[in-house]
Design a protein around this motif. Structure first.
Motif, PDB file in Angstrom:
ATOM      1  N   UNK A  80       0.677  -1.201  -0.023  1.00  0.00           N
ATOM      2  CA  UNK A  80       0.097   0.043   0.006  1.00  0.00           C
ATOM      3  C   UNK A  80       0.852   1.342  -0.145  1.00  0.00           C
ATOM      4  N   UNK A  81       1.982   1.104   0.630  1.00  0.00           N
ATOM      5  CA  UNK A  81       2.856   2.419   1.027  1.00  0.00           C
ATOM      6  C   UNK A  81       3.529   2.552  -0.474  1.00  0.00           C
ATOM      7  N   UNK A  82       3.563   1.725  -1.356  1.00  0.00           N
ATOM      8  CA  UNK A  82       4.117   1.914  -2.739  1.00  0.00           C
ATOM      9  C   UNK A  82       3.143   2.450  -3.982  1.00  0.00           C
ATOM     10  N   UNK A  83       2.013   2.643  -3.412  1.00  0.00           N
ATOM     11  CA  UNK A  83       1.060   3.182  -4.548  1.00  0.00           C
ATOM     12  C   UNK A  83       1.532   4.493  -4.754  1.00  0.00           C
ATOM     13  N   UNK A  84       1.658   4.845  -6.178  1.00  0.00           N
ATOM     14  CA  UNK A  84       1.838   6.066  -6.756  1.00  0.00           C
ATOM     15  C   UNK A  84       1.368   7.245  -5.760  1.00  0.00           C
TER      16      UNK A  84
END
Ligand code: DC
Length: 222
Positions: free
Chosen positions: A87-91
Motif C-alpha cells: 500500500x505504501x508503494x502506491x503512486x
C-alpha cells in the motif's frame, strides 16, 4: 555508536537496491527510511486529514507503530498488525510522503526512531538526510545519483513491472516535482553531506555500484 553506512540520493538513483545488496554482502541490517515517511503519508491519507492540519498529523505520527519484519531477502513494513508493504508503494503515496516529510514534527519523530534503530547494531540506512542530519558521524557516507533520463527509465520500468498503466512523461513529471520538493524544503533538504562520496550510477550496473562502495570502504577503513 554502531557502525553505520549512509546512502542518500534522489528518486531512481538506485539507492534502495544498492543499499539492500550492500547490507546482504556485509550481513548488516538494512533500513529504508523513505518507507517510514511513506507509512506516515499512508496513515494520514487513510485518516482523511488535511495536509495543512499540522496538529492532527503530529498526533497521528506520534501514535504510529511502524515495524519492519525481515523475511529472507525481503522486508515487510507493518503499521501495528497491518502489512502495508504494498500500500505504501502506491503512486498516490509518492507525493504525500514527500509533503509530510517537510513537516518539522514528522521529521523529529522519524529521526528519533531512525537513531534508535541505528543504535542497535551495524546498519546500512538509505534516505535523503541520513548523512547530513540523522547520522552525521556515520563511518561511511555515500550519495548516489544518476542522470534524469536514467532515473526516469528506472522508475518507469519499476512501475510497468507492477502492472501500472502510466506514461513515461507522467513518471518524469512526478519525479521532477518530488525531487524539487525534497531538495528545496527548509528542513533536511536532499543534498550530499560534505564528507559523502558521490557516485554517479548513470553508466553503472547496480552490482558495479556495490563493488565501488565496497572498494571505497576498504580504502577508507577506520
Ligand atoms: O525514498 P522514497 O522515495 O520512498 O521516499 C519517499 C519520500 O520520503 C521522499 O519523497 C522524501 C521523504 N524522505 C525524506 O524526507 N527523508 C528521508 N530520509 C527519506 C525519505
Amino acid at each position: 555508536m554502531s557502525y553505520i553506512i549512509t546512502i542518500d540520493g534522489p528518486t531512481g538513483s538506485g539507492k534502495s537496491t544498492v543499499s539492500r545488496l550492500l547490507a546482504q554482502r556485509l550481513n548488516y541490517r538494512y533500513l529504508d527510511t523513505g518507507a517510514m515517511y511513506r507509512a506516515v503519508g499512508f496513515a494520514i491519507l487513510r485518516a482523511g486529514v488535511d495536509l495543512h492540519n499540522k496538529e492532527e498529523i503530529t498526533k497521528i505520527c506520534n501514535g504510529l507503530d511502524i515495524k519492519f519484519i525481515h523475511e529472507g531477502d525481503s522486508t515487510k513494513i507493518y503499521l501495528g498488525n497491518e502489512d502495508v508493504t504494498k500500500a505504501i508503494r502506491e503512486p498516490v503515496i509518492d507525493l504525500i510522503a514527500s509533503n509530510v516529510s517537510a513537516l518539522d514534527t514528522v521529521r523529529k519523530v522519524m529521526t528519533t526512531l531512525q537513531r534508535r534503530i541505528g543504535s542497535q547494531g551495524p546498519l546500512v540506512v538509505e534516505g535523503r538526510d541520513m548523512g547530513t542530519v540523522v547520522f552525521p558521524d556515520a563511518q561511511h557516507k555515500f550519495y548516489i545519483d544518476a542522470s534524469l533520463e536514467v532515473r526516469v527509465n528506472r522508475r518507469f520500468q519499476e512501475r510497468q513491472k507492477r502492472g501500472e498503466f502510466i506514461s513515461r512523461e507522467k513518471v518524469k513529471e512526478d519525479l521532477i516535482k518530488r525531487d524539487s520538493q525534497d531538495m528545496s524544503r527548509h528542513l533536511s533538504p536532499l543534498r550530499p553531506a560534505t564528507d559523502a562520496k558521490i557516485i554517479d550510477t548513470t553508466k553503472l550496473s547496480l552490482d558495479q555500484v556495490v563493488e565501488k562502495i565496497m572498494k571505497d570502504m576498504k580504502m577508507n577503513k577506520e
